[in-house]
Each structure stands twice: as structure tokens, then as C-alpha cells.
Motif scaffolding. Structure first.
Motif, PDB file in Angstrom:
ATOM      1  N   TYR A  51      -5.403   4.226  -0.237  1.00 18.45           N
ATOM      2  CA  TYR A  51      -6.563   3.335  -0.244  1.00 18.45           C
ATOM      3  C   TYR A  51      -6.795   2.782  -1.646  1.00 18.45           C
ATOM      4  O   TYR A  51      -7.132   1.601  -1.819  1.00 18.45           O
ATOM      5  CB  TYR A  51      -7.801   4.062   0.301  1.00 18.45           C
TER       6      TYR A  51
ATOM      7  N   GLU B 103       0.924  -2.931   8.186  1.00 16.19           N
ATOM      8  CA  GLU B 103      -0.417  -2.759   8.759  1.00 16.19           C
ATOM      9  C   GLU B 103      -1.442  -3.236   7.743  1.00 16.19           C
ATOM     10  O   GLU B 103      -1.097  -3.692   6.660  1.00 16.19           O
ATOM     11  CB  GLU B 103      -0.659  -1.290   9.128  1.00 16.19           C
ATOM     12  N   LEU B 104      -2.715  -3.095   8.100  1.00 17.61           N
ATOM     13  CA  LEU B 104      -3.787  -3.426   7.161  1.00 17.61           C
ATOM     14  C   LEU B 104      -4.034  -2.213   6.260  1.00 17.61           C
ATOM     15  O   LEU B 104      -3.390  -1.174   6.410  1.00 17.61           O
ATOM     16  CB  LEU B 104      -5.072  -3.799   7.910  1.00 17.61           C
TER      17      LEU B 104
ATOM     18  N   ARG C 118       0.829  -1.200   0.000  1.00 20.51           N
ATOM     19  CA  ARG C 118       0.000   0.000   0.000  1.00 20.51           C
ATOM     20  C   ARG C 118       0.868   1.257   0.000  1.00 20.51           C
ATOM     21  O   ARG C 118       0.396   2.340  -0.324  1.00 20.51           O
ATOM     22  CB  ARG C 118      -0.962   0.028   1.201  1.00 20.51           C
TER      23      ARG C 118
ATOM     24  N   THR D 187      -5.929   5.437  17.548  1.00 18.11           N
ATOM     25  CA  THR D 187      -6.296   4.258  18.331  1.00 18.11           C
ATOM     26  C   THR D 187      -5.031   3.511  18.749  1.00 18.11           C
ATOM     27  O   THR D 187      -4.902   3.087  19.907  1.00 18.11           O
ATOM     28  CB  THR D 187      -7.216   3.333  17.504  1.00 18.11           C
ATOM     29  N   ARG D 188      -4.091   3.354  17.821  1.00 19.40           N
ATOM     30  CA  ARG D 188      -2.808   2.704  18.110  1.00 19.40           C
ATOM     31  C   ARG D 188      -2.122   3.367  19.301  1.00 19.40           C
ATOM     32  O   ARG D 188      -1.715   2.706  20.259  1.00 19.40           O
ATOM     33  CB  ARG D 188      -1.911   2.781  16.866  1.00 19.40           C
TER      34      ARG D 188
ATOM     35  N   LYS E 156      -2.621  10.174   5.552  1.00 19.67           N
ATOM     36  CA  LYS E 156      -3.936   9.566   5.356  1.00 19.67           C
ATOM     37  C   LYS E 156      -4.499  10.149   4.066  1.00 19.67           C
ATOM     38  O   LYS E 156      -5.138  11.196   4.070  1.00 19.67           O
ATOM     39  CB  LYS E 156      -4.832   9.863   6.562  1.00 19.67           C
TER      40      LYS E 156
ATOM     41  N   GLY F 285      -6.409  -0.171   6.369  1.00 15.88           N
ATOM     42  CA  GLY F 285      -6.942   0.967   7.123  1.00 15.88           C
ATOM     43  C   GLY F 285      -6.900   0.772   8.622  1.00 15.88           C
ATOM     44  O   GLY F 285      -7.598   1.469   9.362  1.00 15.88           O
ATOM     45  N   MET F 286      -6.093  -0.170   9.096  1.00 15.31           N
ATOM     46  CA  MET F 286      -5.972  -0.404  10.542  1.00 15.31           C
ATOM     47  C   MET F 286      -4.542  -0.799  10.895  1.00 15.31           C
ATOM     48  O   MET F 286      -3.864  -1.476  10.118  1.00 15.31           O
ATOM     49  CB  MET F 286      -6.926  -1.524  10.995  1.00 15.31           C
TER      50      MET F 286
HETATM   51  C1  LIG Z   1      -6.969   5.784   9.544  1.00 15.91           C
HETATM   52  C2  LIG Z   1      -6.002   4.659   9.443  1.00 15.91           C
HETATM   53  C3  LIG Z   1      -5.622   3.882  10.553  1.00 15.91           C
HETATM   54  C4  LIG Z   1      -6.252   4.036  11.914  1.00 15.91           C
HETATM   55  O1  LIG Z   1      -6.067   5.306  12.457  1.00 15.91           O
HETATM   56  P1  LIG Z   1      -6.988   5.791  13.661  1.00 15.91           P
HETATM   57  O2  LIG Z   1      -6.493   7.163  13.949  1.00 15.91           O
HETATM   58  O3  LIG Z   1      -6.748   4.862  14.777  1.00 15.91           O
HETATM   59  O4  LIG Z   1      -8.384   5.746  13.182  1.00 15.91           O
HETATM   60  C5  LIG Z   1      -4.660   2.905  10.376  1.00 15.91           C
HETATM   61  N1  LIG Z   1      -4.111   2.679   9.158  1.00 15.91           N
HETATM   62  C6  LIG Z   1      -4.456   3.389   8.078  1.00 15.91           C
HETATM   63  C7  LIG Z   1      -3.806   3.093   6.790  1.00 15.91           C
HETATM   64  C8  LIG Z   1      -5.407   4.405   8.181  1.00 15.91           C
HETATM   65  O5  LIG Z   1      -5.744   5.088   7.099  1.00 15.91           O
END
Ligand SMILES: *Cc1c(COP(=O)(O)O)cnc(C)c1O
Length: 377
Positions: free
Chosen positions: A221, A252-253, A206, A281-282, A216, A255-256
Motif C-alpha cells: 500500500y 489489479e488496483l 505496486r 470477493t474475486r 496483504k 486494493g481491489m
Molecule cells: C484486500 C485486497 C484486495 C481485495 O481482497 P478481498 O479479499 O476481496 O477484500 C484486492 N487487492 C489488494 C491489493 C488487496 O489488498
């Protein structure tokens, strides 16, 4: 007033900016009955409130024209820069209804600061932190009736910034729009938290070294959609990406962020290398785990170590985290050469304890001992 209480209200500076937002109410307000129906079990990201907050930017004027207006389609010239070169960033936050009816959000300064960092990487103008928070407050106060009351529901806030200049030349846009839209969200896991299955992708990334992984932005995405689609076709819920430099370490994933709990009780997560998004959140989980006396470790985590750790039992829990789903247990991790079950299908103990503690803080069921909440209304 105690100092903890002072921290939780918006500063006078922010309140003054909220006053600057010109509110033009929609001419087609949703009726109470229709809104009640829409709030019943909204599918994530499909229902939107009546209004949106907006600030425009012009290179020669800066941020101007703060307003709250009717939610609706944007009219864009086909040459609008974002449609061609993807100069766009976004954020994701939630507004939570507490038992007494008040509405709060979680660590918004962190999202505002992250959006400014994302803006820098995408050569977009940085919106000041106070303007970002004021825009969210102005929208939530206008659409207050849209903040759901059901357990574990929230109003998801989506601030975003994009290049709005109609121009096909390749350079940073001279016109930019910042908007906040809001979407009521039901409990992410209806019918109980269920562990997800994850495919570790060794082919696609990614983000790469020096790329936009820590920002972000929509482009990251876009890069994650094909691998996500391919993993889904194999029967997996999500994709875990490896680092783009060596294809060796867990990033990471799509989006997480991800965490591992070891058999000695320590909690490990990939360190921020520049290609990982720094999740709010992390960072909150790192704090809550440390508060519990857990050793927390941010380091590069080789996939090979994870595969071995799942085989030997050294890794006892794995979870993913982000604003939307909060904490999601991982029950299966697989790739081309391995397929491991984690926790026999049941969510991990620490995973669920941290999930509960974090949501209890967000919904006001536990004291906000770190001063993370800000009252919006
Ligand atoms: C938004 C996002 C997160 C999580 O972020 P938070 O601030 O915890 O919502 C993790 N990885 C990616 C790639 C993101 O876009």
C-alpha cells in the motif's frame, strides 16, 4: 439440524478458543446516545468501537495472552522493528447485521488462511485459522452494539500482525502482536452506485515478480500511494497497475481486483501470478458468475487487448472488487495513450447483478447456498 446449518455456526473448537479470551471491559464505555450519533454516517475508518482483540507471540512461547481490552493507543519503543522495516500484514472483513438481529461474517477461513500465507512471505508467525476467527468473534460479541443496522452498513474488521520487538538488527522479529480492531462502516456508495474512473499507471508498480504482491502487507500500500496521488491530481479515482515484470498485463488496483465482461457474455479476470492479491470477493464472484452459466476465464490480460476491446466493443463491462466496496463499476479507463469510456457512464448490467447477489447473500436476503456465512453473534 441440516448440514448447511451446521456449516454456518462456529465450530466447537473455535468456541472453546473464544472462551480463552480474557475480557477486560473499557473503563470509558461509549454511551448509547453517543454511539447512535457515531453510527449515523461514519466516514470509512474514522470511528472505532470500544475494544480490541489481541494475541501476543514470543518466539519461545508461541501465541499467548488472548484478550479483549480497551481500544486505545499502543505504546511502542521507537526502535520497534515494524517502524523501521515494515514487517506487517493485515486483513479486511465485515460483520453484517441480518434482519433478525443476528450478526454474520463472510468466508472468514479464507481471510485467516490468507493472513497465514501473508505471514509466511513476511517471515511472521502464522496465527492458526481458529484463533483468527475466535479473535474476531470475541471482539464482535463484546462490541455487538456497534454492528450497525442501517441498509448496506456493516462493522468493518481489521485484523493485523506486526513486528513488535524493539531491535534495529535486520532479521525477523522475536516478538509479534496480532490485533483486531473494528470500525462501523456506512453504505460505501451513499446516493447510489457510481462508476469510477481509473488511470492505468505505466511508470510505477505496486509489486514485482518474486515480491510481496500476493501478500496483504502495508508495504504494498505504501508503494501505491504516490501513483494514487498522481492519478488523483489528473482527476482519476483509482490506479490500475500493470505487471512489474513486463509492464504489459493488467494486474489489479491498489486494493481491489479487476474483472472484464466480454460481448459473448464471458467473464475474465487476471490470473494469480504471484504479484496479484487473491481477493475473497474475486473468488466469490468467479463462483457466482459460473453459477449463472457464464464462462469464467482467469488468464493474463494484456493492456493492449483491453484498449482494443474497449474501442471495438468486445469488452462491454469492467468492474473492480474487494471487501470494502464489494463491486465497483468502472466507467472510464485511461492511460498515456488512450482514454476510453465504458458503458456510457451507467454501471454494467452483470456488474450490478453480481453486486446485488453478493450483498444479498452477505446480508441474509438470499439463501447462503455455498455455506459462505459464519454466525458470530
Ligand atoms: C484486500 C485486497 C484486495 C481485495 O481482497 P478481498 O479479499 O476481496 O477484500 C484486492 N487487492 C489488494 C491489493 C488487496 O489488498
Amino acid at each position: 439440524m441440516s448440514s448447511t446449518t451446521d456449516q454456518t455456526i462456529l465450530s466447537q473448537d473455535i468456541e472453546e478458543i473464544v472462551e480463552l479470551f480474557a475480557v477486560t471491559p473499557t473503563d470509558t464505555p461509549t454511551s448509547d446516545a453517543e454511539r447512535a450519533t457515531k453510527l449515523e454516517s461514519p466516514k470509512f475508518g474514522t470511528v472505532f468501537t470500544d475494544h480490541m482483540a489481541r494475541i501476543s507471540w514470543r518466539r519461545d512461547e508461541g501465541w499467548v495472552h488472548r484478550r479483549v481490552e480497551k481500544y486505545g493507543p499502543l505504546q511502542l519503543d521507537p526502535a520497534t522493528a515494524v517502524l523501521h522495516y515494515g514487517q506487517e500484514i493485515f486483513e479486511g472483513m465485515k460483520a453484517y447485521r441480518h434482519a433478525d438481529g443476528s450478526v454474520w461474517t463472510f468466508r472468514p477461513e479464507e481471510n485467516a488462511a490468507r493472513m497465514a500465507r501473508s505471514a509466511h512471505r513476511l517471515a511472521l508467525p502464522a496465527l492458526p485459522v481458529d484463533d483468527f476467527i475466535a479473535a474476531c468473534a470475541a471482539l464482535v460479541r463484546t462490541d455487538l452494539a456497534w454492528v450497525p443496522k442501517a441498509p448496506d452498513s456493516s462493522l468493518y474488521l481489521r485484523p493485523f500482525t506486526f513486528a513488535s520487538e524493539p531491535f534495529l538488527g535486520v532479521r525477523p522479529s522475536d516478538q509479534v502482536e496480532f490485533l483486531v480492531i473494528a470500525s462501523p462502516a456506512g453504505a460505501y456508495f451513499s446516493g447510489g452506485v457510481k462508476p469510477v474512473s481509473i488511470w492505468v499507471d505505466a511508470e510505477f508498480h505496486r509489486a514485482g515478480p518474486g515480491g510481496t504482491g500476493a501478500a496483504k502487507c502495508g508495504g504494498n500500500y505504501a508503494a501505491s500511494l504516490l501513483p494514487q496521488e498522481e492519478a488523483a491530481a489528473k482527476g482519476f479515482d483509482q490506479v490500475c497497475f500493470l505487471d512489474g515484470g513486463s509492464n504489459t498485463y493488467i494486474d489489479e488496483l491498489g486494493g481491489m481486483n479487476v474483472f472484464f465482461v466480454m460481448d459473448d457474455g464471458s467473464v475474465h479476470t487476471p490470473e494469480l501470478t504471484g504479484s496479484i492479491l487473491e481477493g475473497v470477493t474475486r473468488s466469490s464472484i468467479l463462483r457466482l458468475a459460473a453459477d449463472r452459466g457464464r464462462e469464467v476465464v482467469e488468464r493474463r490480460i494484456p493492456l493492449a487487448e483491453v484498449v482494443e476491446g474497449l474501442r471495438t466493443g468486445r469488452i462491454v463491462e469492467m468492474f473492480a472488487c474487494g471487501t470494502a466496496a464489494v463491486v465497483t463499476p468502472v466507467g472510464r479507463l485511461a492511460g498515456e495513450t488512450f482514454d476510453s469510456q465504458i458503458g456510457g457512464g451507467a454501471p454494467g448490467e452483470l456488474t450490478m447483478a453480481i453486486r446485488e447477489e453478493l450483498t444479498d447473500i452477505q446480508y441474509g436476503r438470499l439463501p447462503d447456498r455455498h455455506g459462505w456465512l459464519r454466525r458470530l453473534a
